[in-house]
Design a protein around this motif. Structure first.
Motif, PDB file in Angstrom:
ATOM      1  N   ALA A 218      40.789 -22.224 -15.696  1.00 16.72           N
ATOM      2  CA  ALA A 218      42.138 -22.271 -16.264  1.00 16.72           C
ATOM      3  C   ALA A 218      42.019 -22.425 -17.771  1.00 16.72           C
ATOM      4  CB  ALA A 218      42.936 -23.442 -15.690  1.00 16.72           C
ATOM      5  N   THR A 219      42.862 -21.737 -18.526  1.00 15.70           N
ATOM      6  CA  THR A 219      42.798 -21.785 -19.983  1.00 15.70           C
ATOM      7  C   THR A 219      44.147 -22.198 -20.566  1.00 15.70           C
ATOM      8  OG1 THR A 219      43.272 -19.395 -20.043  1.00 15.70           O
ATOM      9  CG2 THR A 219      40.970 -20.064 -20.185  1.00 15.70           C
ATOM     10  N   ASP A 226      44.057 -16.815 -28.464  1.00 15.32           N
ATOM     11  CA  ASP A 226      43.918 -17.440 -27.145  1.00 15.32           C
ATOM     12  C   ASP A 226      44.267 -16.479 -26.010  1.00 15.32           C
ATOM     13  OD1 ASP A 226      43.154 -20.003 -28.132  1.00 15.32           O
ATOM     14  OD2 ASP A 226      45.237 -20.376 -28.666  1.00 15.32           O
ATOM     15  N   PHE A 230      43.136 -15.937 -21.993  1.00 13.02           N
ATOM     16  CA  PHE A 230      44.123 -15.831 -20.917  1.00 13.02           C
ATOM     17  C   PHE A 230      43.776 -14.665 -19.989  1.00 13.02           C
ATOM     18  CE2 PHE A 230      48.002 -17.684 -23.448  1.00 13.02           C
ATOM     19  CZ  PHE A 230      47.362 -18.910 -23.523  1.00 13.02           C
ATOM     20  N   LYS A 231      43.384 -13.539 -20.622  1.00 13.81           N
ATOM     21  CA  LYS A 231      43.144 -12.315 -19.852  1.00 13.81           C
ATOM     22  C   LYS A 231      41.904 -12.394 -18.973  1.00 13.81           C
ATOM     23  CE  LYS A 231      45.542  -9.195 -23.027  1.00 13.81           C
ATOM     24  NZ  LYS A 231      45.394  -8.046 -23.960  1.00 13.81           N
ATOM     25  N   SER A 233      40.709 -15.373 -17.556  1.00 12.57           N
ATOM     26  CA  SER A 233      40.704 -16.523 -16.654  1.00 12.57           C
ATOM     27  C   SER A 233      41.656 -16.352 -15.482  1.00 12.57           C
ATOM     28  CB  SER A 233      41.065 -17.792 -17.434  1.00 12.57           C
ATOM     29  OG  SER A 233      42.331 -17.661 -18.066  1.00 12.57           O
ATOM     30  N   SER A 236      46.330 -19.119 -16.732  1.00 10.76           N
ATOM     31  CA  SER A 236      46.522 -19.293 -18.164  1.00 10.76           C
ATOM     32  C   SER A 236      47.833 -20.027 -18.427  1.00 10.76           C
ATOM     33  CB  SER A 236      46.523 -17.938 -18.873  1.00 10.76           C
ATOM     34  OG  SER A 236      47.479 -17.058 -18.280  1.00 10.76           O
ATOM     35  N   ALA A 250      50.873 -15.411 -20.645  1.00 12.67           N
ATOM     36  CA  ALA A 250      50.348 -16.503 -19.826  1.00 12.67           C
ATOM     37  C   ALA A 250      51.033 -16.560 -18.467  1.00 12.67           C
ATOM     38  CB  ALA A 250      50.526 -17.829 -20.553  1.00 12.67           C
ATOM     39  N   ASN A 251      50.375 -17.249 -17.523  1.00 14.23           N
ATOM     40  CA  ASN A 251      50.975 -17.466 -16.204  1.00 14.23           C
ATOM     41  C   ASN A 251      52.059 -18.532 -16.244  1.00 14.23           C
ATOM     42  OD1 ASN A 251      47.623 -17.295 -15.131  1.00 14.23           O
ATOM     43  ND2 ASN A 251      49.076 -15.637 -14.880  1.00 14.23           N
TER      44      ASN A 251
END
Length: 273
Positions: A218-219, A226, A230-231, A233, A236, A250-251
Motif C-alpha cells: 500500500a502506498t 507519488d 500508486f500505479k 502498488s 494507493s 488513487a484508490n
C-alpha cells in the motif's frame, strides 16, 4: 478515484514523507507514530521514500525505528536504517547537461545533488533557506556544476513561477524522454533523477527485497511523483492536501497531513479499525 487493482492482503506500507507522513512543520505526530507501531504489531512492514537526501531522514528513522531500506532521492539512493548505502543510481552526464540546460532555459534555479552533498549557485536563491531547514544540512555554493556532472543523483529545478515549473517538466519529458525520470515533488520543485529512480521503482525494489508481490504493498502520497508508486502498488491512498489530479489516481483519499490524514488512512484502510 480508481478501483483497487489487487485483493491481496497488505503486508507492507510505503509512505512519502513531506506532505504525507509529517505535518507542514515537519513534525511526526504521536498518532502517526502509534499508527506505525500498530502496523508493526500486525506484522505489516513500514517503509519510507522521499525526494529528500537519505541522510536527512534520520529524524524519521530515529522516531519510527525503521527496519526497512530507506529510499532517498525518489529511489536514487537506498540506505539501510544505520546509514550504510545499499545502492546509488547516478544520472548520465549527457542527461545532466541537458536537464540543466532546460531548467535554465525556463528560468528556474538549478540545484545538483550527489549521493551525500547538495550544491547550489546562490545561498539566497528561492527555497534554499527552507530546504536547509528541512534537510538539516547546508548546501555548498558552486556556480559551475561542470566538475559534478558525473556524480549527480538528482537535479532540481526551483521556482515560484509554478507554470514555469510545469512547463519545464513537460519539456524534460519531451526532450529527455526515457533517459530520466522528471516529476514535481512540490509545485515549486522539479526533480530529475535516473530513469529507474522513481517511487514506482521503490515499490518494485521493496517487492523484490521482501519477496512479496506489488499487490501486497500500500502506498501513501500527495504529489505528482507519488502517482508513479500508486500505479505499481496494490492499494494507493492520496492525502487530502493532494491536488484533484493526484487524488484521481488513487484508490482512496484521506484527510490532509495537517489533519492526521496518514494515521487516519492506516486505521481505516489498512488496519480497518
Amino acid at each position: 478515484m480508481k478501483p483497487l487493482s489487487s485483493s491481496e492482503p497488505i503486508s507492507l506500507v510505503l509512505a512519502d514523507v513531506d506532505g504525507t507522513l509529517v505535518t507542514q512543520d515537519k513534525v511526526l505526530t504521536e498518532r502517526t507514530k502509534h499508527a506505525v507501531q500498530r502496523l508493526r504489531e500486525r506484522g505489516i512492514r513500514f517503509a519510507i521514500t522521499s525526494g529528500r537526501p537519505p541522510r536527512c531522514m534520520q529524524m524519521v528513522d530515529d522516531a519510527l525505528h525503521l527496519e526497512t531500506p530507506i529510499a532517498g532521492f525518489n529511489g536514487g539512493v537506498f540506505i539501510q536504517p544505520d546509514g550504510k548505502v545499499i545502492s546509488s543510481r547516478i544520472l548520465s552526464r549527457e542527461a545532466v547537461e541537458t536537464a540543466l540546460e532546460i531548467i535554465r532555459k525556463n528560468q528556474l534555479a538549478a540545484w545538483l545533488y550527489t549521493p551525500d552533498k547538495w550544491y547550489i549557485p546562490d545561498l539566497k536563491g528561492p527555497h534554499v533557506a527552507r530546504e536547509a531547514w528541512t534537510v538539516k544540512f547546508e548546501a555548498k555554493v558552486q556556480t559551475d556544476f561542470t566538475p559534478l556532472l558525473d556524480q549527480a543523483v538528482k537535479i532540481v529545478g526551483v521556482s515560484d513561477d509554478l507554470a514555469a515549473v510545469a512547463a519545464c517538466e513537460a519539456e524534460c519529458h519531451k526532450v529527455l524522454q526515457s533517459s530520466v525520470s522528471a516529476a514535481r515533488s512540490q509545485p515549486y520543485y522539479l526533480d530529475v533523477t535516473h530513469p529507474k529512480a522513481t517511487k514506482g521503482g521503490v515499490v518494485v525494489y521493496l517487492s523484490q527485497s521482501f519477496q512479496i508481490s506489488p499487490g501486497q504493498i500500500a502506498t501513501l502520497g500527495d504529489m505528482p511523483n507519488d502517482v508513479l508508486m500508486f500505479k505499481k502498488s496494490g492499494m494507493s491512498i492520496a492525502m487530502g492536501n493532494a491536488s484533484a489530479e493526484v487524488q484521481a489516481q488513487a484508490n482512496y483519499v484521506t484527510a490532509s497531513n495537517e489533519e492526521e490524514g496518514f494515521a487516519m488512512a492506516i486505521e481505516k484502510f489498512i488496519l480497518k479499525s
